[in-house]
Design an enzyme around this catalytic site. Structure first.
Site, PDB file in Angstrom:
ATOM      1  N   GLU A 119      28.296  -0.788  52.874  1.00 14.72           N
ATOM      2  CA  GLU A 119      27.481  -0.077  51.868  1.00 14.72           C
ATOM      3  C   GLU A 119      27.287  -0.382  50.546  1.00 14.72           C
ATOM      4  O   GLU A 119      28.166  -1.578  50.010  1.00 14.72           O
ATOM      5  CB  GLU A 119      27.906   1.454  52.028  1.00 14.72           C
ATOM      6  CG  GLU A 119      27.911   2.035  53.389  1.00 14.72           C
ATOM      7  CD  GLU A 119      28.854   3.387  53.121  1.00 14.72           C
ATOM      8  OE1 GLU A 119      28.571   4.066  54.204  1.00 14.72           O
ATOM      9  OE2 GLU A 119      29.512   3.666  52.202  1.00 14.72           O
ATOM     10  N   HIS A 241      22.493  10.864  44.580  1.00 12.13           N
ATOM     11  CA  HIS A 241      22.280   9.960  45.831  1.00 12.13           C
ATOM     12  C   HIS A 241      20.827   9.524  45.970  1.00 12.13           C
ATOM     13  O   HIS A 241      20.084  10.316  45.631  1.00 12.13           O
ATOM     14  CB  HIS A 241      22.829  10.854  47.163  1.00 12.13           C
ATOM     15  CG  HIS A 241      22.998   9.906  48.281  1.00 12.13           C
ATOM     16  ND1 HIS A 241      22.038   9.239  48.947  1.00 12.13           N
ATOM     17  CD2 HIS A 241      24.100   9.381  48.681  1.00 12.13           C
ATOM     18  CE1 HIS A 241      22.431   8.435  49.924  1.00 12.13           C
ATOM     19  NE2 HIS A 241      23.844   8.626  49.862  1.00 12.13           N
ATOM     20  N   ARG A 287      24.790   2.792  43.559  1.00 11.83           N
ATOM     21  CA  ARG A 287      24.077   4.089  43.456  1.00 11.83           C
ATOM     22  C   ARG A 287      23.198   4.404  42.164  1.00 11.83           C
ATOM     23  O   ARG A 287      22.184   4.791  42.411  1.00 11.83           O
ATOM     24  CB  ARG A 287      24.862   5.325  44.016  1.00 11.83           C
ATOM     25  CG  ARG A 287      25.242   5.413  45.318  1.00 11.83           C
ATOM     26  CD  ARG A 287      26.099   6.624  45.898  1.00 11.83           C
ATOM     27  NE  ARG A 287      26.201   6.330  47.492  1.00 11.83           N
ATOM     28  CZ  ARG A 287      26.924   7.245  48.136  1.00 11.83           C
ATOM     29  NH1 ARG A 287      27.507   8.176  47.423  1.00 11.83           N
ATOM     30  NH2 ARG A 287      27.351   7.137  49.155  1.00 11.83           N
ATOM     31  N   HIS A 348      24.421  14.500  43.945  1.00 14.19           N
ATOM     32  CA  HIS A 348      25.419  14.163  45.102  1.00 14.19           C
ATOM     33  C   HIS A 348      27.015  14.093  44.862  1.00 14.19           C
ATOM     34  O   HIS A 348      27.726  14.785  45.732  1.00 14.19           O
ATOM     35  CB  HIS A 348      24.965  12.820  45.721  1.00 14.19           C
ATOM     36  CG  HIS A 348      25.948  12.393  46.784  1.00 14.19           C
ATOM     37  ND1 HIS A 348      25.781  13.247  48.137  1.00 14.19           N
ATOM     38  CD2 HIS A 348      26.643  11.398  47.084  1.00 14.19           C
ATOM     39  CE1 HIS A 348      26.630  12.753  49.003  1.00 14.19           C
ATOM     40  NE2 HIS A 348      27.313  11.693  48.279  1.00 14.19           N
ATOM     41  N   ARG A 383      30.593   6.178  41.165  1.00 10.80           N
ATOM     42  CA  ARG A 383      31.682   6.269  42.361  1.00 10.80           C
ATOM     43  C   ARG A 383      30.992   5.195  43.280  1.00 10.80           C
ATOM     44  O   ARG A 383      29.818   5.103  43.663  1.00 10.80           O
ATOM     45  CB  ARG A 383      31.778   7.571  43.220  1.00 10.80           C
ATOM     46  CG  ARG A 383      32.667   7.594  44.563  1.00 10.80           C
ATOM     47  CD  ARG A 383      32.646   8.940  45.100  1.00 10.80           C
ATOM     48  NE  ARG A 383      31.447   9.430  45.693  1.00 10.80           N
ATOM     49  CZ  ARG A 383      31.032   9.018  46.731  1.00 10.80           C
ATOM     50  NH1 ARG A 383      31.292   8.127  47.578  1.00 10.80           N
ATOM     51  NH2 ARG A 383      29.920   9.408  47.207  1.00 10.80           N
TER      52      ARG A 383
END
Length: 541
Positions: A119, A241, A287, A348, A383
Site C-alpha cells: 500500500e 482517505h 495519503r 478517515h 498515518r
C-alpha cells in the site's frame, strides 16, 4: 439513585484495541466492555486493507520503521515507531492464534505462505489481509472470543458520558475511578466503578460532513479525556482517505488503498492519469499527497469526482482480491472489471489524540488510552496505511502488561457520586441539535478540510465557540440523548482541531495551509493542555 456497576477494568470501546485488551486482561481481571451500539459497529469492522508487519525475508523492521518515519513527515517519535514495528509480528501471530484467517498463497516452491500486499508509503509487500474485509475478519473473530469468556461483560448500546475522577489534595495526582454511562435501552444514566479505565473509543472523523467512518466515530474519548484534564497532541492532522466511493446510494463506503497497491490508476473524467504530475510515487504516494491531488483536480476542473481504474487487471484477479468492493459497486451499477469507479476524498483517521506513554497511560492516574483515540507518536503528521490496526494490537498488549502488574493490589469498591438530573426536563427542541449538528460538520469540511487558510480557521473558531455556548446551555437544561452526547463531544473535538491548526505556521503532512505553504525546518508536536487555552511548549523531535 442511579444504578452502579463494579469491575476491575472498564474498557470504553469495542474495536480491535478494546477487545484485544479485554482478552489479554480477562485471565486475571473482571472486565466490562462498553459498546455505543452493537458490538461490531465500529471502525475496525469496516477496515478493508490489512495490517502491516514484516513477514517477508526480503523485508526488514528497519525498512518498516523508515517507511513510517517518511510518511509521518518528520513528526513521528522514532522510539515509538521502532517499538511498534518490532512487536508487529508477535501481535499478528497472536491474532492468527485467535482464528483470524489471513489470505495465503503458494510460492514458486509450492509452499503456502501469507499473501502480502503493498500500500501507499510502503517500500515492500508487508500487508497481511483477509481479502478486502480484514477489519471484519478481525472484529468478528475477537467478538466470538470475547463472548465466550465468562470474565468479560459486554454492555451494548451504552454511551460513555463522562469520566469520574477523584483528587484527595491539590498536590496529588488526579485518579480515574470509573465513568457515568447512558443506557440507550432504558434511557437512564448509570455508573461504573473500575480500578482501571481504558479509552478505546476510536477517532473523530464524524466531525466532518464527508467521512468513511461509521456513525459512532464522534470523538467521545478525546472529549471526555480533555474535560477530565488530559493533554491532547497533533489534533490538526486529520487524514482524508483519497478514495471513497462517490455515489448517492453508497453511504460511507471506502475503497481500500490495496487497490492502488495492486495497480489501480487514478484518472480524470476524461480518462487521463494525473498522479505522476504530483509525485514520482504516483498512486502509491502517501495519503495526504494523493488526497490533495484529487482535491486540486476536482476544484481545478469543477468536477464532482475523480475515478479509480483497475479494469486493466483480469476479472478473476479483481473478484478474488476485492470481492466486497466488487459486489458493492456492482449493486450500484458499476462493473469495476470493465469501468473506472467514481471517487472522492473523505475524512478517515484522526492522527492526533490523547497523549499516552508506551504503556497507554494518560496524564490521569488509572486512566489509559489505546488505538485511534490516542497520540502515541507512531503516526506523526500522516498515518501510513495499515499501521492503524497494528497500533491497536501493539498498544493493547502493552497496556495489558502494565495493568496486569498493578491490579493485584486493588481491592474493594466505593460508591460513586450519584448522577443528578433533578433539574432537567425532556427536550421538545430536538431540531436545535439537528441544526447544530449539520452546521458543525459543514463548516468543518469547508474551513478545516484538506486545504486550509488562516481566515477559514478564524471563521471556524468563531462558529464553534458560538455552538459550544448553545450546546452547553442545552446540556444543562435537558436530559441526555445519543445525539446530544455526540454533538457535545464533536464540538469539543472541533475546537481542539481548529486551535491546533491555528498554531501550526507551516504545511506538513495532513495539515496544508495556503498562508504557510512551506515546511518549517523544525518538526514540532502541537500539545494542548486543559490547564490553559494556549499551547504548551512544543516537543521537538
Amino acid at each position: 439513585m442511579n444504578k452502579q456497576h463494579n469491575c476491575d477494568v472498564l474498557i470504553i470501546g469495542s474495536g480491535a484495541a478494546g477487545l484485544t485488551l479485554a482478552l489479554h486482561l480477562a485471565k486475571t481481571a473482571d472486565v466490562i466492555v462498553l459498546c455505543k451500539g452493537p458490538i461490531n459497529e465500529g471502525s475496525t469492522y469496516y477496515a478493508q486493507g490489512g495490517i502491516a508487519a514484516v513477514f517477508d525475508k526480503n523485508d526488514s523492521i528497519d525498512s518498516h520503521v523508515s517507511d513510517t518515519l517518511i510518511a509521518g513527515a518528520g513528526l513521528c517519535e522514532a522510539e515509538t515507531v521502532k517499538y511498534t514495528a518490532e512487536n508487529a509480528k508477535a501481535c499478528l501471530e497472536w491474532l492468527i492464534e485467535q482464528g483470524v484467517d489471513f489470505d495465503r498463497e503458494k510460492n514458486h516452491d509450492g509452499n503456502v505462505r501469507y499473501h502480502l500486499t503493498r500500500e501507499g508509503g510502503h517500500s515492500h509487500r508487508r500487508i497481511l489481509h483477509a481479502a478486502d474485509a480484514t477489519g471484519q475478519a478481525v472484529q468478528t473473530t475477537l467478538v466470538d472470543k470475547v463472548r465466550q469468556h465468562n470474565r468479560i461483560r459486554i454492555f451494548e448500546r451504552y454511551n460513555a458520558v463522562d469520566l469520574i475522577c477523584e483528587q484527595a489534595r491539590p498536590d496529588e495526582e488526579k485518579s480515574c475511578i470509573g465513568a457515568y454511562i447512558w443506557n440507550r435501552n432504558s434511557e437512564k444514566v448509570e455508573s461504573v466503578f473500575a480500578h482501571k479505565t481504558i479509552l478505546a473509543t476510536g477517532g473523530a472523523s464524524k466531525v466532518y460532513q464527508y467521512t468513511s467512518n461509521p456513525d459512532v466515530a464522534s470523538g467521545d474519548g478525546v472529549a471526555m479525556a480533555w474535560r477530565a484534564g488530559c493533554r491532547v497532541a497533533n489534533m490538526e492532522f486529520n487524514q482524508f482517505h483519497p478514495t471513497c466511493l462517490f455515489h448517492p446510494d453508497a453511504g460511507t463506503f471506502l475503497l481500500t488503498e490495496a487497490l492502488r497497491g495492486e495497480g489501480a490508476i487514478l484518472r480524470r473524467p476524461d480518462g487521463s492519469r494525473f498522479m505522476p504530475e504530483f509525485d514520482e510515487r504516483a498512486e502509491l504516494a502517501p495519503r495526504d499527497i494523493v488526497a490533495r491531488a484529487i482535491d486540486y483536480e476536482m476544484k481545478r476542473l469543477g468536477a464532482d469526482c475523480m475515478y479509480l481504474d483497475i479494469s486493466h487487471k483480469s476479472a478473476g484477479f479483481i473478484k478474488q482480491h476485492f470481492p466486497t468492493i466488487y459486489e458493492k459497486t456492482l449493486s450500484l451499477g458499476i462493473d469495476m472489471t470493465q469501468q473506472p469507479i467514481p471517487i472522492v476524498p473523505a475524512a478517515h483517521y484522526t492522527c492526533g489524540g490523547v497523549m499516552v506513554d508506551k504503556h497507554g497511560r494518560t496524564d490521569i492516574g488509572n486512566l489509559y488510552g489505546i488505538g485511534e483515540v490516542t497520540y502515541t507518536g507512531l503516526h506523526g503528521a500522516n498515518r501510513m496505511a495499515s499501521n492503524s490496526l497494528l497500533e491497536c494490537l501493539v498498544f493493547a498488549r502493552a497496556a495489558a502488561q502494565d495493568i496486569t502488574g498493578s491490579l493485584p493490589g486493588c481491592h474493594g469498591t466505593k460508591r460513586l457520586p450519584p448522577w443528578d438530573e433533578s433539574r432537567v426536563t425532556d427536550s421538545d427542541e430536538e431540531v436545535v441539535i439537528q441544526h447544530n449538528w449539520h452546521e458543525l460538520r459543514l463548516f468543518m469540511w469547508d474551513y478545516v478540510g484538506i486545504v486550509r487558510t488562516t481566515k477559514r480557521l478564524e471563521r471556524a473558531l468563531h462558529r464553534v465557540e458560538l455552538l459550544q455556548r448553545e450546546i452547553d446551555d442545552y446540556y444543562r437544561h435537558f436530559k441526555v440523548s445519543n445525539n446530544l452526547l455526540e454533538l457535545r463531544n464533536l464540538v469539543q473535538v472541533a475546537e481542539l482541531i481548529i486551535r491546533s491548526a491555528m498554531q501550526r505556521k507551516e504545511s506538513r503532512g495532513l495539515h496544508y495551509t495556503l498562508d504557510y505553504p512551506e515546511l518549517s525546518p523544525k518538526g514540532e508536536v502541537t500539545i494542548l493542555s486543559p490547564a490553559s487555552t494556549k499551547v504548551k511548549e512544543p516537543v521537538k523531535n
